[in-house]
Design a protein around this motif. Structure first.
Motif, PDB file in Angstrom:
ATOM      1  N   GLY A  75       0.835  -1.188   0.000  1.00 24.41           N
ATOM      2  CA  GLY A  75       0.000   0.000   0.000  1.00 24.41           C
ATOM      3  C   GLY A  75       0.869   1.237   0.000  1.00 24.41           C
ATOM      4  O   GLY A  75       2.064   1.165   0.298  1.00 24.41           O
ATOM      5  N   GLY A 113      -6.406  -3.213   1.782  1.00 22.65           N
ATOM      6  CA  GLY A 113      -7.099  -2.137   1.090  1.00 22.65           C
ATOM      7  C   GLY A 113      -7.583  -1.109   2.100  1.00 22.65           C
ATOM      8  O   GLY A 113      -7.294  -1.210   3.291  1.00 22.65           O
ATOM      9  N   THR A 114      -8.308  -0.117   1.635  1.00 19.18           N
ATOM     10  CA  THR A 114      -8.868   0.914   2.517  1.00 19.18           C
ATOM     11  C   THR A 114     -10.299   1.222   2.060  1.00 19.18           C
ATOM     12  O   THR A 114     -10.721   0.773   0.983  1.00 19.18           O
ATOM     13  CB  THR A 114      -8.049   2.224   2.480  1.00 19.18           C
ATOM     14  N   VAL A 146      -4.861   3.298  -4.770  1.00 18.60           N
ATOM     15  CA  VAL A 146      -5.639   2.381  -3.934  1.00 18.60           C
ATOM     16  C   VAL A 146      -6.949   2.003  -4.624  1.00 18.60           C
ATOM     17  O   VAL A 146      -7.336   0.825  -4.658  1.00 18.60           O
ATOM     18  CB  VAL A 146      -5.908   3.000  -2.547  1.00 18.60           C
ATOM     19  N   ILE A 149      -6.197  -0.402  -7.302  1.00 23.44           N
ATOM     20  CA  ILE A 149      -5.908  -1.741  -6.774  1.00 23.44           C
ATOM     21  C   ILE A 149      -7.202  -2.540  -6.653  1.00 23.44           C
ATOM     22  O   ILE A 149      -7.287  -3.704  -7.075  1.00 23.44           O
ATOM     23  CB  ILE A 149      -5.200  -1.645  -5.407  1.00 23.44           C
ATOM     24  N   ARG A 166     -10.085  -4.369   3.881  1.00 22.28           N
ATOM     25  CA  ARG A 166     -10.105  -2.909   3.984  1.00 22.28           C
ATOM     26  C   ARG A 166      -9.918  -2.481   5.440  1.00 22.28           C
ATOM     27  O   ARG A 166     -10.596  -2.985   6.336  1.00 22.28           O
ATOM     28  CB  ARG A 166     -11.405  -2.351   3.426  1.00 22.28           C
TER      29      ARG A 166
END
Length: 228
Positions: A75, A113-114, A146, A149, A166
């Protein structure tokens, strides 16, 4: 199980290594700077280290030999967020990773992830909207990477068993507790410890409860009170 860990030299990646070894897995590490990995980990007989860049197809393919699953903490760097390079380099790296997984017969991917990666199960959350908007404004190229991704994994991982893990704002507290859900569901919050990320990832590796899903992992309410 033999797992390949990407992003292993960061704080979350190091915890993934620790959790994987504690769970009796054997670990392959692919890193650009393996000297950043603690000596006791480098010298552990259960650990194999491969040095290489994320765009080095031959080296990355070699690291996937006999691997059952990939655990990724890749990330954008928090400290370099506004300086993250343009062109979505991490999303392009995932495209290569997914291609090689198919070639190597590696089916399982758990990727960091976010909430910038949205999900149809998400509901409106004012606090999360503010956080994501801040990232989009102050670290736009990182935000774009991000988002890309998430799009890449969903589009190119069609035949693979992927989970996008996430995470919201991360802290270095050692509390491994977590709750799993989606944005705005009334039980998830805006904080998680890196230990919690690692704990969920290793749990999901075994349980496979969130395949082809992008859950939000956060601290439980009681854990947040104790952390504060």
């Amino acid at each position: 199980m033999r797992v390949l860990i990407l992003g292993a030299t960061g704080a979350a990646g190091l915890l993934l290594i620790e959790e994987a070894l504690n769970a009796s897995h054997t670990v392959a590490i692919y890193a650009r700077s393996p000297q950043k990995i603690p000596a006791d980990t480098r010298n552990d007989p259960r650990v194999t280290i491969y040095k290489g860049e994320l765009d080095d197809e031959l080296a990355l393919s070699a690291a996937m030999e006999n691997v059952d699953a990939i655990l990724s903490a890749l990330g954008p760097s928090v400290s370099r967020g506004p300086l993250h390079p343009s062109g979505e380099p991490l999303a392009h790296a995932y495209s290569l990773i997914l291609k090689l997984m198919k070639t190597r017969g590696v089916k399982r991917l758990l990727a960091l992830g976010t909430p910038s990666i949205t999900d149809p199960h998400d509901k409106f959350s004012l606090q999360m909207s503010i956080i994501v908007a801040g990232v989009r404004t102050l670290a736009h190229t990182a935000w774009k990477d991000v988002v890309a991704i998430g799009e890449t994994i969903r589009r190119e991982g069609d035949t693979l068993d992927w989970t996008i893990v996430r995470v919201p704002l991360l802290s270095n507290s050692g509390d491994p507790e977590f709750v799993v859900g989606y944005v705005g569901d009334g039980k998830t919050g805006k904080w998680l410890t890196r230990a919690g990320f690692a704990a969920f990832t290793l749990q999901e590796l075994v349980r496979n409860e969130w395949v082809k899903a992008a859950p939000l992992i956060t601290l439980t309410l009681m854990s947040l009170i104790h952390t504060m």
